[in-house]
Design a protein around this motif. Structure first.
Motif, PDB file in Angstrom:
ATOM      1  N   VAL A  87       0.861  -1.180   0.000  1.00 47.40           N
ATOM      2  CA  VAL A  87       0.000   0.000   0.000  1.00 47.40           C
ATOM      3  C   VAL A  87       0.897   1.231   0.000  1.00 47.40           C
ATOM      4  O   VAL A  87       1.725   1.404   0.897  1.00 47.40           O
ATOM      5  N   ALA A  88       0.762   2.061  -1.022  1.00 49.04           N
ATOM      6  CA  ALA A  88       1.555   3.288  -1.119  1.00 49.04           C
ATOM      7  C   ALA A  88       1.038   4.305  -0.108  1.00 49.04           C
ATOM      8  O   ALA A  88      -0.165   4.527   0.016  1.00 49.04           O
ATOM      9  N   MET A  89       1.972   4.930   0.623  1.00 51.68           N
ATOM     10  CA  MET A  89       1.621   5.887   1.668  1.00 51.68           C
ATOM     11  C   MET A  89       2.054   7.283   1.231  1.00 51.68           C
ATOM     12  O   MET A  89       3.210   7.505   0.857  1.00 51.68           O
ATOM     13  N   TYR A  90       1.111   8.222   1.281  1.00 54.53           N
ATOM     14  CA  TYR A  90       1.353   9.591   0.837  1.00 54.53           C
ATOM     15  C   TYR A  90       1.146  10.567   1.989  1.00 54.53           C
ATOM     16  O   TYR A  90       0.285  10.363   2.847  1.00 54.53           O
ATOM     17  N   GLY A 130      -2.544   4.855   1.457  1.00 54.51           N
ATOM     18  CA  GLY A 130      -2.432   5.405   2.796  1.00 54.51           C
ATOM     19  C   GLY A 130      -2.179   6.900   2.724  1.00 54.51           C
ATOM     20  O   GLY A 130      -1.409   7.369   1.889  1.00 54.51           O
ATOM     21  N   ILE A 131      -2.842   7.660   3.585  1.00 50.83           N
ATOM     22  CA  ILE A 131      -2.702   9.119   3.607  1.00 50.83           C
ATOM     23  C   ILE A 131      -2.345   9.552   5.025  1.00 50.83           C
ATOM     24  O   ILE A 131      -2.968   9.124   5.998  1.00 50.83           O
ATOM     25  N   VAL A 148      -4.285   7.034   7.550  1.00 50.73           N
ATOM     26  CA  VAL A 148      -5.599   6.473   7.297  1.00 50.73           C
ATOM     27  C   VAL A 148      -5.568   5.776   5.944  1.00 50.73           C
ATOM     28  O   VAL A 148      -4.975   6.284   4.981  1.00 50.73           O
ATOM     29  N   LEU A 149      -6.141   4.567   5.886  1.00 56.08           N
ATOM     30  CA  LEU A 149      -6.239   3.851   4.621  1.00 56.08           C
ATOM     31  C   LEU A 149      -7.498   4.295   3.907  1.00 56.08           C
ATOM     32  O   LEU A 149      -8.592   4.299   4.482  1.00 56.08           O
ATOM     33  N   VAL A 150      -7.330   4.676   2.648  1.00 54.46           N
ATOM     34  CA  VAL A 150      -8.419   5.242   1.847  1.00 54.46           C
ATOM     35  C   VAL A 150      -8.774   4.283   0.724  1.00 54.46           C
ATOM     36  O   VAL A 150      -7.903   3.840  -0.032  1.00 54.46           O
TER      37      VAL A 150
END
Length: 220
Positions: A87-90, A130-131, A148-150
């Motif tokens: 999961v890419a996290m930004y 992920g944000i 938070v996972l979106v």
């Protein structure tokens, strides 16, 4: 080496005791000892360690994230062999280009979550990002610095919930409520912030990017 052995190795590399390492992740010393022995690390535990500079990529894969000599791994192979999904996290503050899709922004980190756990929440890993939360407008639900996972596949404000939005080119996390006449009410869970009414004629300036589904944050 197993994931438990790599976790212990990473702790020792950083020169931390089990107490100190556990404090980074917000868990007890006993939980840390279990993670190093035979207990599978949870996603929020790994996310907390990653935010503190622990090389969780190495813990999960056995490859150092900053080692240019390491070959690129196939994420599909990693998922298939370990049951994990990337999961890419930004960072929502860093990812602020007007109207730009998240895919064009710089990924702060990549975390790996159990595919089965995501599926149990009704989430398709390919649609999850992920944000990092910025600011205190959602205090009570999401704190500054939380992740938070979106779910990007969920862009309908019905049922009502908390969404990642693009408002006038700025990304925000707000609670969305539909009101009479087709308007939307953008609500900050922190009562110090005023509600914002988006009239139907202004909808062109607002886009739902996804529904916020899972919070990852430190236990206070």
């Amino acid at each position: 080496m197993t994931i438990h052995e790599r976790l212990k190795e990473e702790r020792l590399r950083l020169g931390l005791s089990q107490d100190e390492f556990a404090a980074l992740a917000g868990v007890s010393k006993r939980a840390q000892a279990n993670y190093e022995k035979d207990r599978s690390p949870q996603a929020d535990y790994l996310a907390a360690l990653d935010s503190e500079g622990v090389d969780t990529h190495y813990v999960l894969t056995g490859r150092r994230s900053d080692d240019p000599a390491q070959p690129e791994f196939e994420t599909s192979g990693l998922s298939a062999s370990s049951g994990l999904s990337p999961v890419a996290m930004y960072d929502i503050e860093a990812a602020a280009g007007d109207g730009r899709s998240l895919e064009r922004e710089e990924v702060e980190s990549t975390l790996y979550f159990p595919t089965e756990q995501l599926a149990a929440q009704g989430l398709d890993p390919a649609q999850v990002v992920g944000i990092k939360v910025r600011g205190d407008s959602m205090d009570g639900t999401l704190a500054d610095g939380d992740w938070v996972l979106v779910d990007r596949s969920s862009r309908d404000p019905h049922p009502e919930g908390v969404f990642l939005l693009l408002v006038h080119g700025e990304r925000r996390i707000k609670r969305v409520q539909r009101v009479a006449g087709g308007a939307w009410l953008l609500i900050s869970d922190n009562p110090r912030y005023e509600k914002e009414l988006i009239k139907p004629q202004d909808m062109k300036d607002v886009e739902i990017l996804g529904r916020c589904e899972i919070r990852i944050g430190r236990v206070n």
